[in-house]
Design a protein around this motif. Sequence first.
Motif, short mmCIF file in Angstrom:
data_model
loop_
_atom_site.label_atom_id
_atom_site.label_comp_id
_atom_site.label_asym_id
_atom_site.label_seq_id
_atom_site.Cartn_x
_atom_site.Cartn_y
_atom_site.Cartn_z
N GLN B 322 -71.11 29.41 -44.19
CA GLN B 322 -72.42 29.66 -43.56
C GLN B 322 -72.27 29.77 -42.04
O GLN B 322 -72.96 30.56 -41.40
N ILE B 325 -71.10 33.16 -41.21
CA ILE B 325 -72.20 34.14 -41.21
C ILE B 325 -72.98 34.05 -39.90
O ILE B 325 -73.27 35.06 -39.25
N TYR B 347 -71.28 36.22 -48.03
CA TYR B 347 -72.26 35.77 -49.03
C TYR B 347 -71.67 35.82 -50.44
O TYR B 347 -72.00 34.98 -51.28
N ALA B 351 -71.86 32.62 -52.64
CA ALA B 351 -72.55 32.63 -53.92
C ALA B 351 -71.65 32.11 -55.03
O ALA B 351 -72.06 31.34 -55.90
N VAL B 359 -78.95 31.42 -52.19
CA VAL B 359 -77.84 32.18 -51.59
C VAL B 359 -77.84 33.62 -52.11
O VAL B 359 -77.63 34.57 -51.35
N ASN B 362 -80.32 35.56 -50.18
CA ASN B 362 -79.80 35.92 -48.85
C ASN B 362 -78.77 37.04 -48.95
O ASN B 362 -78.71 37.92 -48.09
N ARG B 363 -77.98 36.97 -50.00
CA ARG B 363 -76.97 38.00 -50.20
C ARG B 363 -77.66 39.35 -50.40
O ARG B 363 -77.21 40.37 -49.86
N ALA B 446 -81.68 35.66 -41.90
CA ALA B 446 -80.53 35.17 -42.66
C ALA B 446 -79.63 34.34 -41.78
O ALA B 446 -79.52 34.60 -40.61
#
Lengths: 144, 446
Positions: B322, B325, B347, B351, B359, B362-363, B446
Amino acid sequence: MRVMVIVKATKNSEAGEMPSEKLLTAMGKFNEELVKAGVMLAGDGLHPSSKGKRVQFSGGKKRVVDGPFAETKELIAGYWIWQVKSIEEAVEWVRRCPDPMPGEESEIEIRPVFEAEDFGKELTPELRAQDARIRAETERQRKS
Amino acid sequence: MRVYAPRRNGSANRNAKQVIGVEETAIERTIAAVWRIESARLLGGLVRMVRDMRLAEDLAQDALVAALERWPEAGIPENPGAWLMAAAKNRAIDELRRRQLLERKHEVIGADASAGLLHEAPESEMAFDEDVGDDLLRLVLITCHPVLSAEARVALTLRLLGGLTTDEIARAFLVPEPTIAQRIVRAKRTLAEARVPFEVPRGADLSARLPSVFEVVYLIFNEGYTATRGDKWMRAELCEDAMRLGRILAGLLPGEAEVHGLVALMELHASRMHARLGPGGEPVLLLDQDRSRWDQLLIRRGLAAFARAESLARPLGSYTIQAAIAACHARARSGNETDWHRIVALYDALAELTQSPVVELNRAVAVSMASGPAAGLELVDALLEEPALSTYHLLPSVRGDLLWRLGRLDEARTEFERAASLAQNSQERELLLARAGKRGAWSTDA
């Protein structure tokens, strides 16, 4: 809240005298304490003002002045940025700091950093519009 | 000479909240500040010595009360931490004597309690030695023990490790003060009844306990970053408390990749805090943010912590992914420069690791940014039946965004309305209603 903790310069620090090994060790320990307490965000020591420069603004004119600068007690020798819960907490941390200038009178100053909330209602729509104009202008310059 | 210690009954039982909750005078504010710095260490030492959480906290509170009674006239001692410890140890001896346990335990406590710590302030007290580290680690493993509910862990950790008063915790979480006080009392009872061991586990046993600790810190951060309740969308102070706890943990566990990942994640997210709030306190979403207002100091720190996490971990843990990201966003100078393909790949990894529908959502957003809204919508639609997301306002919110980008405006409006009806934070609800009403500019957070 965030504070800037300013170590004021002294005659010796301005003369470029380096801290003793003893002081470096004590300061290192203190810094480690700050890091482990999650308080320390940044910090650095500064060269004496003889290595610095000033840019003076007056009536639209700018003038570059070379160091050293005279008013020693108003100069700074180093700084930290801390994250603390209150200014009182910052004071308590400074009380735990080793004497930064052994053998001389010295001072550490604590100044709160402006936070977004400090502006609050002062950040008016007009100021926001001004901000937007500045950004648009920056963008224009970047492209041209 | 005996250290001053208050009587057990009467005023001595006042708790810190009553005494310093109303921080009126300068000396009380100073004592509160000393308490914030010293309390976790004090408590950690006491827990090690008496092996009883409730007793340890009573002793620490008594020491605080003693300070509040003594310091206003005598001044703050040269070494307040040692003073508090000496006061608490003397109380401990009284208490143990009272419980007739002295015989068994005096070797542990008696020896240095009478050594006059009150008057001497040895410089070594300043040193953050291994014992102190161990004491704090023990403390946090107890306050984050899996026998406790998440909310009990949060309250106890903020109180005992963060040095917050129950009143401050209550204000941070917008619940009445007695609720938090109750929660803490019950948590301590649960710990006592479960006979939670006081040994600090090592190696794999220690690692197994850490997710529960990290979870607590991240919960605190998230409650500050996107408040689930109330009128304010963010409560910066709670974020700061969480980051501070995270940094303390990083100091205690320097070899643990995920603790650095957690700190990086929090610092990188917090770097956007100023840019995330409009002048009316309304949320400004990621791609609409003025990146010049991102906090470069926190970005620099966050990227450094991420680098540390990355260098320690193979494969990357969930906080570190995270953080990776968040780092992609932090590095992009504008929204257009965002490396969405790398974010999608991250992601994917996340995931797989977490199996979390949130998740997956978000992906889907990341995929829509990398490969267009239709690809994203396909993934979102696959989540519509997911029970865990049935009341999650961001599902219809994301779906609304994608529909809007595909020109399916009426469907988009319906989704935004549905999202608004599910959102619990009023600022977030306003934003969604506005988008249901008018142009729904594409945004992601995100």
